[in-house]
Design a protein around this motif. Structure first.
Motif, PDB file in Angstrom:
ATOM      1  N   GLU A 163       0.834  -1.199   0.000  1.00  0.00           N
ATOM      2  CA  GLU A 163       0.000   0.000   0.000  1.00  0.00           C
ATOM      3  C   GLU A 163       0.870   1.252   0.000  1.00  0.00           C
ATOM      4  OE1 GLU A 163      -3.130  -2.249   3.005  1.00  0.00           O
ATOM      5  OE2 GLU A 163      -2.373  -0.262   3.468  1.00  0.00           O
TER       6      GLU A 163
ATOM      7  N   CYS B 116      -2.844   0.227  -3.828  1.00  0.00           N
ATOM      8  CA  CYS B 116      -2.487  -1.078  -3.285  1.00  0.00           C
ATOM      9  C   CYS B 116      -2.200  -2.009  -4.461  1.00  0.00           C
ATOM     10  CB  CYS B 116      -3.611  -1.628  -2.427  1.00  0.00           C
ATOM     11  SG  CYS B 116      -3.350  -3.308  -1.840  1.00  0.00           S
TER      12      CYS B 116
ATOM     13  N   TRP C  20     -11.105  -1.839   0.421  1.00  0.00           N
ATOM     14  CA  TRP C  20     -10.403  -1.046   1.428  1.00  0.00           C
ATOM     15  C   TRP C  20     -11.201  -1.098   2.733  1.00  0.00           C
ATOM     16  CZ3 TRP C  20      -5.636   0.962   0.818  1.00  0.00           C
ATOM     17  CH2 TRP C  20      -5.146   1.081  -0.484  1.00  0.00           C
ATOM     18  N   TYR C  21     -10.484  -1.253   3.826  1.00  0.00           N
ATOM     19  CA  TYR C  21     -11.051  -1.244   5.163  1.00  0.00           C
ATOM     20  C   TYR C  21     -10.247  -0.260   5.993  1.00  0.00           C
ATOM     21  CZ  TYR C  21     -13.424  -5.515   3.719  1.00  0.00           C
ATOM     22  OH  TYR C  21     -14.214  -6.428   3.050  1.00  0.00           O
TER      23      TYR C  21
ATOM     24  N   ARG D 133     -12.196  -2.830  12.924  1.00  0.00           N
ATOM     25  CA  ARG D 133     -11.967  -2.603  11.506  1.00  0.00           C
ATOM     26  C   ARG D 133     -13.313  -2.582  10.796  1.00  0.00           C
ATOM     27  NH1 ARG D 133      -7.267  -5.948   8.528  1.00  0.00           N
ATOM     28  NH2 ARG D 133      -6.244  -5.116  10.376  1.00  0.00           N
TER      29      ARG D 133
ATOM     30  N   TYR E 116      -6.471  -0.385   5.269  1.00  0.00           N
ATOM     31  CA  TYR E 116      -5.951  -1.664   4.814  1.00  0.00           C
ATOM     32  C   TYR E 116      -6.629  -2.058   3.502  1.00  0.00           C
ATOM     33  CZ  TYR E 116      -4.466  -2.188   9.691  1.00  0.00           C
ATOM     34  OH  TYR E 116      -3.898  -2.015  10.922  1.00  0.00           O
ATOM     35  N   CYS E 117      -5.845  -2.564   2.570  1.00  0.00           N
ATOM     36  CA  CYS E 117      -6.470  -3.121   1.370  1.00  0.00           C
ATOM     37  C   CYS E 117      -6.596  -4.635   1.535  1.00  0.00           C
ATOM     38  CB  CYS E 117      -5.702  -2.766   0.108  1.00  0.00           C
ATOM     39  SG  CYS E 117      -4.083  -3.508  -0.054  1.00  0.00           S
ATOM     40  N   ASN E 118      -7.533  -5.179   0.802  1.00  0.00           N
ATOM     41  CA  ASN E 118      -7.824  -6.603   0.859  1.00  0.00           C
ATOM     42  C   ASN E 118      -8.141  -7.086  -0.538  1.00  0.00           C
ATOM     43  OD1 ASN E 118     -10.483  -8.580   1.031  1.00  0.00           O
ATOM     44  ND2 ASN E 118      -8.871  -9.166   2.454  1.00  0.00           N
TER      45      ASN E 118
ATOM     46  N   ASP F  65      -7.546 -14.923   0.602  1.00  0.00           N
ATOM     47  CA  ASP F  65      -7.586 -13.472   0.683  1.00  0.00           C
ATOM     48  C   ASP F  65      -6.346 -12.970   1.390  1.00  0.00           C
ATOM     49  OD1 ASP F  65      -8.470 -14.135   3.351  1.00  0.00           O
ATOM     50  OD2 ASP F  65      -9.277 -12.112   3.494  1.00  0.00           O
TER      51      ASP F  65
ATOM     52  N   TRP G  83      -4.180  -9.364   2.977  1.00  0.00           N
ATOM     53  CA  TRP G  83      -4.311  -8.024   3.541  1.00  0.00           C
ATOM     54  C   TRP G  83      -3.005  -7.262   3.389  1.00  0.00           C
ATOM     55  CZ3 TRP G  83      -8.784  -5.965   5.499  1.00  0.00           C
ATOM     56  CH2 TRP G  83      -9.844  -6.862   5.719  1.00  0.00           C
TER      57      TRP G  83
END
Length: 121
Positions: free
Chosen positions: A6, A22, A36-37, A45, A94-96, A109, A111
């Motif tokens: 990121e 990201c 995105w979180y 979160r 955070y991206c996921n 998945d 993070w």
């Protein structure tokens, strides 16, 4: 394995803008949803925005009309354009990504490490 890097966080004044990026790399066959979180101090979160492989987007009510999520499938990258930022947007973002490493592989998945966004005058 898939790694996410990121960038783009920082300090911005209320009303300002930031763009988060990201980039995913590694054993990627296909990336499905990207999102995105964020997590503010003392809070859980929460989802900010997601985008499917077909481009369908979903936003938290708190960021609708201010944030825009997009993706570059060729570059395995997801972006979050944030405008009209407010102090309550301050958080670690955070991206996921949801992905497969092969046609018959299980969905996984990943993070990102998180990037700090601080909105303050």
């Amino acid at each position: 394995q898939v790694q996410l890097v990121e960038s783009g966080g920082g300090l911005v004044q209320p009303g300002g803008s930031l763009r988060l990026s990201c980039a995913a790399s590694g054993s990627i066959f296909r990336i499905y949803a990207m999102g995105w979180y964020r997590q503010a101090p003392g809070k859980q979160r929460e989802l900010v925005a997601t985008i499917t492989g077909g481009g369908t987007t979903n936003y938290a009510d708190s960021v609708k009309d201010r944030f825009t999520i997009s993706r570059d499938n060729a570059a395995n990258t997801v972006y979050l354009q944030m405008s009209c930022l407010k102090p309550e947007d301050t958080a670690v973002y955070y991206c996921n990504v949801v992905y497969k490493t092969g046609l018959t592989a299980r969905t996984g998945d990943a993070w990102g490490q998180g990037t700090q966004v601080t909105v303050s005058s």
